[in-house]
Design an enzyme around this catalytic site. Structure first.
Site, PDB file in Angstrom:
ATOM      1  N   LYS A 121       0.828  -1.200   0.000  1.00 47.80           N
ATOM      2  CA  LYS A 121       0.000   0.000   0.000  1.00 47.80           C
ATOM      3  C   LYS A 121       0.869   1.258   0.000  1.00 47.80           C
ATOM      4  CE  LYS A 121      -1.999   3.456   2.441  1.00 47.80           C
ATOM      5  NZ  LYS A 121      -1.510   4.350   3.505  1.00 47.80           N
ATOM      6  N   ASP A 140      -5.903   0.603   0.590  1.00 42.71           N
ATOM      7  CA  ASP A 140      -5.995   0.823   2.028  1.00 42.71           C
ATOM      8  C   ASP A 140      -7.423   0.475   2.460  1.00 42.71           C
ATOM      9  OD1 ASP A 140      -7.590   2.891   1.203  1.00 42.71           O
ATOM     10  OD2 ASP A 140      -6.517   4.451   2.298  1.00 42.71           O
TER      11      ASP A 140
END
Length: 211
Positions: A121, A140
């Site tokens: 991420k 996320d």
DNA sequence: CTCCCGATAT
DNA sequence: ATATCAGGAG
């Protein structure tokens, strides 16, 4: 293959709503964005920006951060929460940048995810937003939730969700897409009380309207 | 799967 | 008052 025509409708609508979606973190260079994203977990961007404004003015480079004591660094990042973990991650990461990359950030996702405190991420977000290198889609909690509600992926893990999303649009749009889903997740498609009334995607969204 | 911290929604 | 929230490490 799933209903890609319907998915396209939702992607188009998202593009109309957030044509220029970008991060709300304030940064001047890739190094600063990397540190900002590490600090951003479970913390508002506004608070991260407050902290980094002071941190970066005192420590513009990884070397400068390494010159701080662990305690000093902890105190500086304290308002972002998880401050011991984050200070440790930031320090270890800066050490790697200095030792292996001449004090600069690497240029590929593969190298990024080997940095301490950096997962897919963080890697995708920094690479895409600071370097214009689109090797992945940052998934996320917002991207996960919004993708699932919109029916863009029924997968459970971030990796599988990312793979589903990558099929939906060309590589050069991946970073924008992640940014747009995040903005939409924060402003409208919120975890607790999604504002389906005010949602511009509602006509194409399978998610049941709460109110 | 748990742990990490503290802000914010409920 | 209390539960939830985030991302990565171990």
């Amino acid at each position: 293959m799933r209903d890609s025509a319907a998915a396209d409708k939702r992607v188009e609508a998202l593009r109309r709503l957030y044509p220029e979606a970008s991060l709300e973190l304030v940064f001047d260079n890739p190094f600063q964005l990397l540190i900002s994203v590490i600090l951003s977990a479970q913390c508002t961007d506004a608070r991260v920006n407050q902290v980094t404004r002071v941190l970066f003015s005192r420590c513009p480079t990884p070397q400068d951060i390494l010159a701080l004591s662990q305690e000093e660094l902890e105190e500086m990042v304290r308002p972002t929460g998880f401050f011991r973990n984050k200070a440790k991650a930031v320090r270890a990461c800066c050490q790697e940048l200095v030792d292996r990359y001449g004090g600069r950030v690497p240029g590929t996702l593969e190298e990024f995810v080997r940095l301490p405190g950096v997962g897919r991420k963080t890697a995708a977000m920094v690479l895409g937003n600071a370097l214009g290198v689109h090797e992945g889609i940052a998934v996320d909690t917002h991207v996960k939730r919004v993708s699932q509600r919109l029916g863009l992926s029924s997968a459970k893990t971030p990796e599988k969700i990312e793979a589903d999303l990558m099929q939906l649009l060309p590589r050069e749009d991946w970073t924008w897409f992640s940014n747009a889903l995040i903005l939409h997740g924060r402003r409208v498609c919120k975890a607790r009380k999604p504002d389906c009334q005010a949602c511009g995607l509602a006509p194409w969204c399978p998610y049941p309207d709460q109110a």
